[in-house]
Design a protein around this motif. Structure first.
Motif, PDB file in Angstrom:
ATOM      1  N   GLU A  44       0.824  -1.202   0.000  1.00 31.67           N
ATOM      2  CA  GLU A  44       0.000   0.000   0.000  1.00 31.67           C
ATOM      3  C   GLU A  44       0.863   1.258   0.000  1.00 31.67           C
ATOM      4  OE1 GLU A  44      -2.301  -3.345   1.854  1.00 31.67           O
ATOM      5  OE2 GLU A  44      -0.284  -2.510   2.105  1.00 31.67           O
ATOM      6  N   ALA A  45       1.980   1.225   0.729  1.00 33.12           N
ATOM      7  CA  ALA A  45       2.854   2.392   0.786  1.00 33.12           C
ATOM      8  C   ALA A  45       3.582   2.592  -0.539  1.00 33.12           C
ATOM      9  CB  ALA A  45       3.861   2.237   1.933  1.00 33.12           C
ATOM     10  N   ILE A  46       3.945   1.505  -1.192  1.00 33.86           N
ATOM     11  CA  ILE A  46       4.576   1.617  -2.513  1.00 33.86           C
ATOM     12  C   ILE A  46       3.583   2.180  -3.520  1.00 33.86           C
ATOM     13  CG2 ILE A  46       5.547   0.296  -4.432  1.00 33.86           C
ATOM     14  CD1 ILE A  46       7.441   0.686  -2.071  1.00 33.86           C
ATOM     15  N   ARG A  47       2.338   1.731  -3.425  1.00 37.21           N
ATOM     16  CA  ARG A  47       1.286   2.261  -4.304  1.00 37.21           C
ATOM     17  C   ARG A  47       1.125   3.761  -4.111  1.00 37.21           C
ATOM     18  NH1 ARG A  47      -4.860  -0.197  -4.251  1.00 37.21           N
ATOM     19  NH2 ARG A  47      -5.785   1.205  -5.816  1.00 37.21           N
ATOM     20  N   ALA A  48       1.129   4.202  -2.855  1.00 35.22           N
ATOM     21  CA  ALA A  48       0.977   5.629  -2.567  1.00 35.22           C
ATOM     22  C   ALA A  48       2.206   6.409  -3.029  1.00 35.22           C
ATOM     23  CB  ALA A  48       0.739   5.837  -1.074  1.00 35.22           C
ATOM     24  N   ARG A  49       3.397   5.826  -2.825  1.00 38.27           N
ATOM     25  CA  ARG A  49       4.625   6.504  -3.239  1.00 38.27           C
ATOM     26  C   ARG A  49       4.638   6.697  -4.757  1.00 38.27           C
ATOM     27  NH1 ARG A  49       9.814   6.653  -0.926  1.00 38.27           N
ATOM     28  NH2 ARG A  49       8.616   6.554   1.010  1.00 38.27           N
ATOM     29  N   ALA A  50       4.276   5.670  -5.494  1.00 40.11           N
ATOM     30  CA  ALA A  50       4.235   5.786  -6.954  1.00 40.11           C
ATOM     31  C   ALA A  50       3.211   6.845  -7.384  1.00 40.11           C
ATOM     32  CB  ALA A  50       3.900   4.437  -7.586  1.00 40.11           C
ATOM     33  N   ALA A  51       2.054   6.845  -6.753  1.00 46.57           N
ATOM     34  CA  ALA A  51       1.027   7.826  -7.113  1.00 46.57           C
ATOM     35  C   ALA A  51       1.500   9.244  -6.826  1.00 46.57           C
ATOM     36  CB  ALA A  51      -0.264   7.522  -6.354  1.00 46.57           C
ATOM     37  N   ASP A  52       2.167   9.435  -5.684  1.00 41.91           N
ATOM     38  CA  ASP A  52       2.681  10.764  -5.348  1.00 41.91           C
ATOM     39  C   ASP A  52       3.708  11.242  -6.369  1.00 41.91           C
ATOM     40  OD1 ASP A  52       1.093  10.841  -3.117  1.00 41.91           O
ATOM     41  OD2 ASP A  52       2.682  10.259  -1.712  1.00 41.91           O
ATOM     42  N   LEU A  53       4.431  10.310  -6.963  1.00 39.32           N
ATOM     43  CA  LEU A  53       5.446  10.640  -7.963  1.00 39.32           C
ATOM     44  C   LEU A  53       4.853  10.762  -9.370  1.00 39.32           C
ATOM     45  CD1 LEU A  53       8.282   8.253  -6.718  1.00 39.32           C
ATOM     46  CD2 LEU A  53       8.332  10.755  -6.647  1.00 39.32           C
ATOM     47  N   GLY A  54       3.563  10.499  -9.507  1.00 39.10           N
ATOM     48  CA  GLY A  54       2.929  10.577 -10.822  1.00 39.10           C
ATOM     49  C   GLY A  54       3.135   9.342 -11.671  1.00 39.10           C
ATOM     50  N   LEU A  55       3.427   8.216 -11.042  1.00 39.23           N
ATOM     51  CA  LEU A  55       3.687   6.971 -11.768  1.00 39.23           C
ATOM     52  C   LEU A  55       2.529   5.999 -11.601  1.00 39.23           C
ATOM     53  CD1 LEU A  55       7.412   6.308 -10.714  1.00 39.23           C
ATOM     54  CD2 LEU A  55       6.621   7.104 -12.957  1.00 39.23           C
ATOM     55  N   SER A  56       2.089   5.430 -12.700  1.00 33.37           N
ATOM     56  CA  SER A  56       1.160   4.309 -12.642  1.00 33.37           C
ATOM     57  C   SER A  56       1.963   3.019 -12.541  1.00 33.37           C
ATOM     58  CB  SER A  56       0.277   4.281 -13.886  1.00 33.37           C
ATOM     59  OG  SER A  56       1.083   4.139 -15.052  1.00 33.37           O
ATOM     60  N   ILE A  57       1.389   2.014 -11.915  1.00 32.43           N
ATOM     61  CA  ILE A  57       2.034   0.697 -11.862  1.00 32.43           C
ATOM     62  C   ILE A  57       1.407  -0.129 -12.977  1.00 32.43           C
ATOM     63  CG2 ILE A  57       2.469  -1.354 -10.467  1.00 32.43           C
ATOM     64  CD1 ILE A  57       2.357   0.415  -7.994  1.00 32.43           C
ATOM     65  N   ASP A  58       2.138  -0.242 -14.067  1.00 36.38           N
ATOM     66  CA  ASP A  58       1.582  -0.806 -15.296  1.00 36.38           C
ATOM     67  C   ASP A  58       1.631  -2.321 -15.347  1.00 36.38           C
ATOM     68  OD1 ASP A  58       1.067   1.748 -16.252  1.00 36.38           O
ATOM     69  OD2 ASP A  58       3.022   1.918 -17.220  1.00 36.38           O
ATOM     70  N   LEU A  59       2.545  -2.923 -14.574  1.00 42.85           N
ATOM     71  CA  LEU A  59       2.739  -4.374 -14.677  1.00 42.85           C
ATOM     72  C   LEU A  59       3.416  -4.867 -13.410  1.00 42.85           C
ATOM     73  CD1 LEU A  59       2.684  -6.812 -16.856  1.00 42.85           C
ATOM     74  CD2 LEU A  59       5.105  -6.304 -17.135  1.00 42.85           C
ATOM     75  N   TYR A  60       3.033  -6.048 -12.962  1.00 37.49           N
ATOM     76  CA  TYR A  60       3.763  -6.740 -11.889  1.00 37.49           C
ATOM     77  C   TYR A  60       4.348  -8.001 -12.511  1.00 37.49           C
ATOM     78  CZ  TYR A  60       4.895  -8.733  -7.337  1.00 37.49           C
ATOM     79  OH  TYR A  60       5.566  -9.260  -6.260  1.00 37.49           O
ATOM     80  N   GLN A  61       5.616  -8.278 -12.211  1.00 44.05           N
ATOM     81  CA  GLN A  61       6.281  -9.409 -12.857  1.00 44.05           C
ATOM     82  C   GLN A  61       7.454  -9.923 -12.027  1.00 44.05           C
ATOM     83  OE1 GLN A  61       9.432  -9.317 -15.290  1.00 44.05           O
ATOM     84  NE2 GLN A  61       9.533  -7.113 -15.739  1.00 44.05           N
ATOM     85  N   PRO A  62       7.882 -11.179 -12.319  1.00 46.87           N
ATOM     86  CA  PRO A  62       7.302 -12.170 -13.231  1.00 46.87           C
ATOM     87  C   PRO A  62       6.591 -13.264 -12.434  1.00 46.87           C
ATOM     88  CG  PRO A  62       9.588 -12.730 -12.834  1.00 46.87           C
ATOM     89  CD  PRO A  62       9.270 -11.552 -11.933  1.00 46.87           C
ATOM     90  N   PHE A  63       5.666 -13.948 -13.075  1.00 47.88           N
ATOM     91  CA  PHE A  63       5.048 -15.151 -12.516  1.00 47.88           C
ATOM     92  C   PHE A  63       5.510 -16.298 -13.404  1.00 47.88           C
ATOM     93  CE2 PHE A  63       1.316 -17.949 -11.555  1.00 47.88           C
ATOM     94  CZ  PHE A  63       1.518 -18.029 -10.185  1.00 47.88           C
ATOM     95  N   ARG A  64       6.270 -17.225 -12.824  1.00 47.58           N
ATOM     96  CA  ARG A  64       7.009 -18.210 -13.631  1.00 47.58           C
ATOM     97  C   ARG A  64       6.424 -19.624 -13.499  1.00 47.58           C
ATOM     98  NH1 ARG A  64      11.595 -15.764 -15.390  1.00 47.58           N
ATOM     99  NH2 ARG A  64      12.513 -14.077 -14.132  1.00 47.58           N
ATOM    100  N   ASP A  65       6.683 -20.416 -14.542  1.00 46.65           N
ATOM    101  CA  ASP A  65       6.470 -21.864 -14.548  1.00 46.65           C
ATOM    102  C   ASP A  65       5.058 -22.254 -14.096  1.00 46.65           C
ATOM    103  OD1 ASP A  65       9.081 -22.129 -15.391  1.00 46.65           O
ATOM    104  OD2 ASP A  65       9.889 -22.482 -13.392  1.00 46.65           O
ATOM    105  N   PHE A  66       4.064 -21.599 -14.701  1.00 51.67           N
ATOM    106  CA  PHE A  66       2.689 -21.901 -14.294  1.00 51.67           C
ATOM    107  C   PHE A  66       2.068 -22.999 -15.141  1.00 51.67           C
ATOM    108  CE2 PHE A  66      -1.852 -21.392 -15.087  1.00 51.67           C
ATOM    109  CZ  PHE A  66      -2.332 -21.537 -13.797  1.00 51.67           C
TER     110      PHE A  66
END
Length: 611
Positions: A44-66
């Protein structure tokens, strides 16, 4: 078009990376899982930090060997995915990158892979999350992007699409034209990386040698063009694994990544610019195509200008240094004359033929500090540089003095854009005739962690084209070199990394063109033999075995090279003054190289001090 970058592309902690990425002007970020796991802040704090900086979180990665696994492992993988989805909700990310399975236990068959990815997409949909499936170049069963698309199409779920990665596509030699067969709405994400062409395992190539677009040999802009033609409307995102980037300054690397994307957009042309949502030529950013320089106006050297003191031979420093000798003394010995002085600055103009050198007495140890380039449009060149995040350097000048704007190259060298008016500041005397006709090229040794940044700077800001890379043996290390030039060789720059032991060798050199090198060498051998770098007799024994050349070259210390077309290259070197030495060259029959075969000889002699 929106621009994003993966946190793995830069050094530092996650919070440092986010700050640097925002400062470079990016719109969004891919959060690499290891960065999040090592961060003390909750999602949640990383989400808020990115928003304060004007950054969207476009992707979370990686999810492997599924996918493509037995039923018992599938159950565990779905449980693992459920955990990731809850984490992504806390983080504010709604797109998960799923890499094709690389496990030796993966089961082949597109039907099974599609069935299991559909289950994953259905689970993701319950959390408002989409899945971007990517074909890793070393995937166990799926390693081609069109194969990944075939599996996605079979799965047929609205929350499942493909992620295209330029490295995985181009490293395998796949034709990116097939991207245009994929509906744009099913291309969920586009990751970009360039790379040098290397003959090595693709996994190691990917993990250590990726670089930003424009720093390698891949046609990244062509791939982006195909993706836009398919209708892709997501961000352009950089995902670069590079050992040097992970050790370099975070903010510089992020800014260099942004420069690469700005330049990439410009290479796409006006039709692509319209699809990107920008006016033709990138006018929304004030972007302009480079005004390619037409020649060298001058090279500026910091150090003692007065010729008093002379030279003192090769010295005992092991670098061929002239010790207390002055740059002015060396230039006078080479046939240059001081033809003017600046009215308000401690700068002298030295000339011979068409070669102009400035000596700036404000420096400490002699060094090459600036390069002036003749530009057909200095104002346009400055505007272009600024659009590529290279701000104009502050410079004091009197009202009556010529306007000269400069930007800093990554190694700190100042690059001036000139139209000829600068000469009026010196009120020079008539040029001095001589055998030297101009500046052939300059060679700049780069800090090792700025080498790729330097290549991108000279390619995009100045419009120079790379001629190829070389790795040459040094007695105590390795010299890595890349030559870049303007059309027809009007401007030639050579970027070097010379690492010896734990340190860098900071040598720089100015290569002067002449039309009769033998005559120049004869005069120097007679009048200033202490100025010439001594070349071992063993070199000439080998030269005699390879070519039939004038035996006088041995007596004069002249080196020789020949290309496959019969072009010839004669050159000699001076000893080093501070950080600087001079090379005098003569090109015959269209020779376009730099005598690379002779570089190890020069390096060995410089290290030995001529002993």
């Amino acid at each position: 078009m929106r621009k994003s970058i993966a946190t793995v592309s830069v050094s530092g902690t996650l919070t440092e990376k986010l700050a640097a990425i925002a400062a470079a002007g990016f719109d969004g970020v891919e959060i690499f899982e290891n960065d999040l796991l090592a961060c003390p802040l909750p999602p949640e704090a990383i989400r808020a930090r990115a928003a304060d900086l004007g950054l969207s979180i476009d992707l979370y990665q990686p999810f492997r060997d599924f996918e493509s696994v037995p039923a018992d492992l599938l159950a565990r993988n779905l449980r693992r995915a459920e955990h990731k989805f809850r984490l992504m909700e806390r983080l504010g990310a709604d797109l998960l990158l799923v890499c094709s399975n690389v496990s030796p236990g993966a089961i082949g068959g597109d039907d099974l892979a599609a069935e299991q990815l559909r289950l994953l997409a259905e689970l993701a949909a319950g959390h408002g999350i989409r899945i971007a499936y990517e074909a890793l170049a070393w995937g166990r069963h799926v390693n081609e992007y069109l194969h990944a698309w075939r599996v996605v199409r079979m799965a047929d779920h609205p929350n499942l699409g493909v992620c295209l990665d330029s490295f995985h596509i181009l490293s395998r030699g796949s034709d990116p034209i097939g991207i245009e067969a994929i509906p744009g709405e099913k291309i969920f994400f586009l990751q970009l990386a360039d790379a040098p062409l290397l003959a090595m395992d693709v996994l190691q190539w990917s993990r250590h040698y990726r670089c930003f677009p424009g720093q390698g040999n891949f046609d990244v802009s062509g791939l982006v063009g195909h993706t836009l033609n398919a209708g892709y409307a997501g961000p352009l995102s950089l995902e670069v694994f590079n050992d040097h980037f992970r050790q370099a300054d975070t903010r510089r690397t992020a800014r260099d990544g942004m420069r690469s994307l700005i330049a990439l957009e410009d290479t796409l042309g006006d039709p692509a610019a319209a699809r990107l949502g920008s006016p033709p030529g990138g006018a929304a950013r004030g972007f302009a195509h480079p005004a390619i320089p037409s020649g060298f106006a001058f090279a500026e050297l910091a150090g003692t200008g007065s010729p008093g003191g002379g030279t003192s031979g090769t010295g005992s420093s092991g670098t061929g240094s002239t010790g207390g000798g002055s740059l002015g003394g060396v230039l006078a010995a080479l046939g240059f004359a001081r033809t003017g002085t600046h009215p308000t600055k401690p700068v002298e103009l030295w000339e011979q033929g068409g070669a102009r050198l400035l000596l700036n007495a404000t420096g400490e140890a002699p060094a090459l500090v600036a390069i002036g380039l003749d530009s057909p449009d200095p104002a346009g060149a400055v505007k272009h540089a600024e659009s590529l995040l290279s701000p104009v350097l502050p410079r004091e000048r009197a009202p009556e003095e010529a306007r000269l704007d400069a930007v800093a190259a990554p190694d700190g060298t100042e690059i001036f854009f000139c139209d000829g008016s600068w000469l009026s500041d010196f009120a020079p005397e008539a040029p001095v005739p001589g055998k030297i006709t101009g500046i052939d090229h300059v060679a700049l040794t780069q800090p090792w962690h700025y080498f790729d940044e330097g290549e991108l700077f000279y390619r995009t800001v100045l419009g120079l084209s790379p001629q190829g890379s070389l790795e040459l043996p040094d007695p105590y290390g390795l010299l890595r070199s890349k030559a870049m030039s303007a059309p027809g060789g009007a401007v030639r720059m050579v970027l070097n990394i010379a690492q010896v032991g734990a340190g860098d060798i900071p040598w720089q050199h100015v290569a002067l063109a002449c039309d009769d090198l033998v005559a120049v060498a004869r005069r120097l051998r007679t009048e200033h033999p202490e100025l010439l770098l001594p070349i071992p007799g063993n070199y000439y024994d080998d030269l005699d075995a390879r070519y039939e050349v004038d035996p006088e070259l041995r007596d004069l210390g002249v080196l020789y090279d020949r290309d496959e077309r019969g072009g010839e290259f004669l050159h000699l070197y001076t000893v080093t003054v501070g950080r600087v030495f001079f090379e005098i060259v003569q090109r015959i029959g269209g020779y376009d190289g730099y005598g690379a075969a002779n570089a190890p000889i020069r390096l060995a002699v410089q290290h030995s001090g001529g002993n």
